[in-house]
Design a protein around this motif. Structure first.
Motif, short mmCIF file in Angstrom:
data_model
loop_
_atom_site.label_atom_id
_atom_site.label_comp_id
_atom_site.label_asym_id
_atom_site.label_seq_id
_atom_site.Cartn_x
_atom_site.Cartn_y
_atom_site.Cartn_z
N MET A 49 23.88 12.14 -22.38
CA MET A 49 23.54 13.44 -22.95
C MET A 49 24.80 14.17 -23.42
O MET A 49 24.84 14.69 -24.54
N CYS A 82 21.37 19.71 -18.52
CA CYS A 82 20.24 20.10 -19.38
C CYS A 82 20.37 21.55 -19.84
O CYS A 82 20.07 21.87 -21.00
N THR A 85 23.03 21.55 -22.60
CA THR A 85 22.56 20.97 -23.86
C THR A 85 21.57 21.90 -24.55
O THR A 85 21.59 22.02 -25.78
N SER A 91 17.58 19.24 -27.18
CA SER A 91 16.73 18.82 -26.08
C SER A 91 16.61 17.30 -26.12
O SER A 91 16.96 16.66 -27.12
N VAL A 92 16.09 16.73 -25.06
CA VAL A 92 15.94 15.27 -24.98
C VAL A 92 14.82 14.81 -25.89
O VAL A 92 13.69 15.30 -25.81
N ILE A 95 15.03 8.98 -23.51
CA ILE A 95 16.06 8.34 -22.69
C ILE A 95 15.62 6.91 -22.43
O ILE A 95 14.48 6.68 -22.04
N CYS A 121 14.67 17.27 -17.06
CA CYS A 121 15.03 17.34 -18.49
C CYS A 121 13.98 18.06 -19.33
O CYS A 121 14.12 18.16 -20.55
N VAL A 153 20.52 7.91 -24.99
CA VAL A 153 19.66 9.08 -25.17
C VAL A 153 19.70 9.53 -26.63
O VAL A 153 20.74 9.41 -27.29
N MET A 155 19.18 13.02 -28.52
CA MET A 155 19.05 14.45 -28.36
C MET A 155 18.59 15.01 -29.71
O MET A 155 19.15 14.65 -30.75
#
Length: 159
Positions: A49, A82, A85, A91-92, A95, A121, A153, A155
């Motif tokens: 991340m 988290c 970020t 944001s995710v 993953i 997350c 990941v 993002m």
């Protein structure tokens, strides 16, 4: 807009430590040695991340020279990553991770690991993949000297 990051972590197996992977305590006669709880899976995810956003790594953010992080719960550290970020506007997206361990068998714990990571997350479990493999008795993981993990990941920019 999206960004891709890769993370890797490894820790030695040792006696008198709990084995924690993906925030799950796994019954085993050894645990991972480290400054924090040594959760290699979560450490690899955090590094992925942070790497995606080019904002350092967990060694920079949570240095092992700082006793604040001695025996720290890696899930709490992930929560902080988290937060950072999100503050950066991401944001995710998803993953994908792999834990490399000759033993113990991790299949019974994979779903709980996915749920833990997804919850912290703030994403769906379907966005978090955790796989486990051995190295067929080769190398330090194959000889049961340690456990490692890789994570990739994506993002995504928050609109």
């Amino acid at each position: 807009m999206f960004r891709i990051g890769h993370g890797y972590d490894v820790h030695r197996l040792t006696e008198n430590r709990k084995l924690i992977l993906g925030g799950v305590e796994i019954p085993y006669y050894k645990g991972l040695d480290g400054h924090s709880d040594a959760d290699v899976l979560v450490h690899a995810v955090m590094d992925a991340m942070l790497g995606a956003l080019a904002i350092g790594d967990i060694g920079h953010l949570f240095p092992d020279t700082d006793n604040t992080f001695k025996d720290a719960d890696s899930m709490k550290l992930l929560r902080e990553v988290c937060r950072i970020t999100k503050e950066k506007g991401y944001s995710v997206g998803n993953i994908d991770s792999t834990v490399i361990a000759q033993a113990p068998k991790l299949a019974p714990y994979i779903h709980s690991m996915r749920e833990n990571i997804a919850e912290v997350c703030n994403c769906n479990t379907e966005q978090v993949s955790v796989k486990a493999t051995t190295e067929e008795h080769l190398g330090f993981t194959g000889e049961k000297l340690g456990i490692s993990a890789h994570a990739v990941v994506i993002m995504t920019k928050i609109s």
